[in-house]
Every structure is written in C-alpha cells, then in structure tokens.
Enzyme design. Structure first.
Site, PDB file in Angstrom:
ATOM      1  N   LEU A  75     147.790  -7.544  27.830  1.00 39.32           N
ATOM      2  CA  LEU A  75     147.954  -7.976  29.421  1.00 39.32           C
ATOM      3  C   LEU A  75     149.454  -8.018  29.761  1.00 39.32           C
ATOM      4  CD1 LEU A  75     144.972 -10.489  29.499  1.00 39.32           C
ATOM      5  CD2 LEU A  75     144.962  -7.930  30.168  1.00 39.32           C
ATOM      6  N   CYS A  76     150.439  -7.677  29.082  1.00 41.05           N
ATOM      7  CA  CYS A  76     151.931  -7.567  29.364  1.00 41.05           C
ATOM      8  C   CYS A  76     152.084  -6.279  30.174  1.00 41.05           C
ATOM      9  CB  CYS A  76     152.740  -7.478  28.163  1.00 41.05           C
ATOM     10  SG  CYS A  76     153.061  -9.078  27.524  1.00 41.05           S
ATOM     11  N   HIS A  77     152.712  -6.714  31.256  1.00 41.53           N
ATOM     12  CA  HIS A  77     153.025  -5.354  32.308  1.00 41.53           C
ATOM     13  C   HIS A  77     154.212  -4.368  31.561  1.00 41.53           C
ATOM     14  CE1 HIS A  77     151.373  -8.182  35.096  1.00 41.53           C
ATOM     15  NE2 HIS A  77     151.252  -6.954  35.766  1.00 41.53           N
ATOM     16  N   MET A 113     158.130 -12.486  27.068  1.00 42.36           N
ATOM     17  CA  MET A 113     157.298 -11.931  25.863  1.00 42.36           C
ATOM     18  C   MET A 113     158.025 -11.001  25.201  1.00 42.36           C
ATOM     19  SD  MET A 113     154.644 -13.897  25.960  1.00 42.36           S
ATOM     20  CE  MET A 113     154.051 -13.084  24.378  1.00 42.36           C
ATOM     21  N   GLU A 114     158.859 -10.111  25.873  1.00 39.49           N
ATOM     22  CA  GLU A 114     159.597  -9.195  25.381  1.00 39.49           C
ATOM     23  C   GLU A 114     160.827  -9.824  24.389  1.00 39.49           C
ATOM     24  OE1 GLU A 114     157.633  -7.138  28.662  1.00 39.49           O
ATOM     25  OE2 GLU A 114     158.715  -9.319  28.430  1.00 39.49           O
ATOM     26  N   ASP A 128     160.368  -7.584   5.622  1.00 45.85           N
ATOM     27  CA  ASP A 128     160.030  -6.199   4.910  1.00 45.85           C
ATOM     28  C   ASP A 128     161.251  -5.619   4.072  1.00 45.85           C
ATOM     29  OD1 ASP A 128     158.243  -3.807   4.765  1.00 45.85           O
ATOM     30  OD2 ASP A 128     159.727  -2.843   5.877  1.00 45.85           O
TER      31      ASP A 128
END
Length: 159
Positions: A75-77, A113-114, A128
């Site tokens: 739901l992120c733009h 969020m970014e 990793d």
C-alpha cells in the site's frame, strides 16, 4: 490516538488517497544495527572479505531498496526520491555495524517506509555477504529516528 489509515469504512485494506494533500518537503531518518563476531567485524573493517567491499555493496543495496519500497510494501505510494543516503558507524566495543538511512522527497506523502526499508535491506545485505563466516549475526534496533514534513510536521524519537 490516530486511526489506522489503510482501511476503508468496511474494514478493507486500501491505498490512501493523497491527491488533496499539500506537496511539502519530506524527510525521514531510520537506523538499525547488526551485531556479529569480532572476527567478522575485522573482515569488514579491513576489507579482507572474499566477496569484496561489504559496506559499499550494502550501501548500494540500501539505496536501491529505498527506490523500490512501493514494489515491496503493497500500500506504499511510488515516490520520486530526491535523496537517499546510507551511512555506517563501526561499533568495535559491541562488535556491531550501525546503519543510518536518510530519505527525502518533495511530495504528498512521507518517506518513513523508504528509510526503514533502506536500513533493513542494507543490514540484510551485510548478513548475506558475511553469513558464510558468521551465521549468528543479529539485526536489531531498527526504528524511525526522525520524520519531517506534511500535516503532522516534525517528529523525533526521544532517547
């Protein structure tokens, strides 16, 4: 307490309409850390890891992740980012690498969020690249440190 914004009147998930929001300068800063064995940290610090420059590759991964956040979180733009930085601090006393990401845009929705995605993917990339020598590494303390812009204004984590 504010209401959750990603649900409509029927309780169904939806993408928030930001079309009527003002375009403002937006910024977010997130941080986190990865704790490891002392020998693993030395490999990273000295640049002696067989896979190459661990922090350099992790930095690029974090920047790329910030740019692709809307592909990962439903739901992120999608946003045109004007700035993404990923910085490291070696914490030798605690055998850790601290990471901080700052993301900025001029837009109608924030970039929290970014910034959080950048930190997570940066730390996962370190994991990793080093897992062959240290599977016990722990990613921890990922959080938003600061956000600025928009209707809610400036917010900063209190220590």
């Amino acid at each position: 307490m504010a209401e959750l914004t990603h649900f409509n009147q029927a309780g169904e998930a939806h993408m928030v309409d930001v079309g009527n929001k003002a375009v403002t300068q937006r910024k977010a800063v997130a941080s986190g850390r990865i704790v490891m064995l002392p020998e693993t940290l030395k490999l990273i610090e000295q640049g002696n890891h067989k896979k190459g420059d661990v922090l350099g590759i992790a930095r690029i991964a974090g920047i790329m992740a910030a740019k692709r956040t809307s592909d990962l979180i439903p739901l992120c733009h999608p946003l045109a980012l004007s700035k993404v930085t990923v910085e490291f601090e070696i914490d030798a006393a605690n055998n850790a690498v601290n990471c901080q990401a700052e993301v900025a845009t001029s837009g109608q929705t924030g970039v929290e969020m970014e910034a959080l995605t950048a930190v997570q993917i940066t730390l996962l990339t370190i994991y990793d690249m080093c897992k062959a020598v240290d599977r016990g590494m722990v990613i921890t303390d990922v959080c938003l440190q600061e956000k600025a812009g928009g209707k809610s204004g400036h917010w900063q984590r209190s220590i």
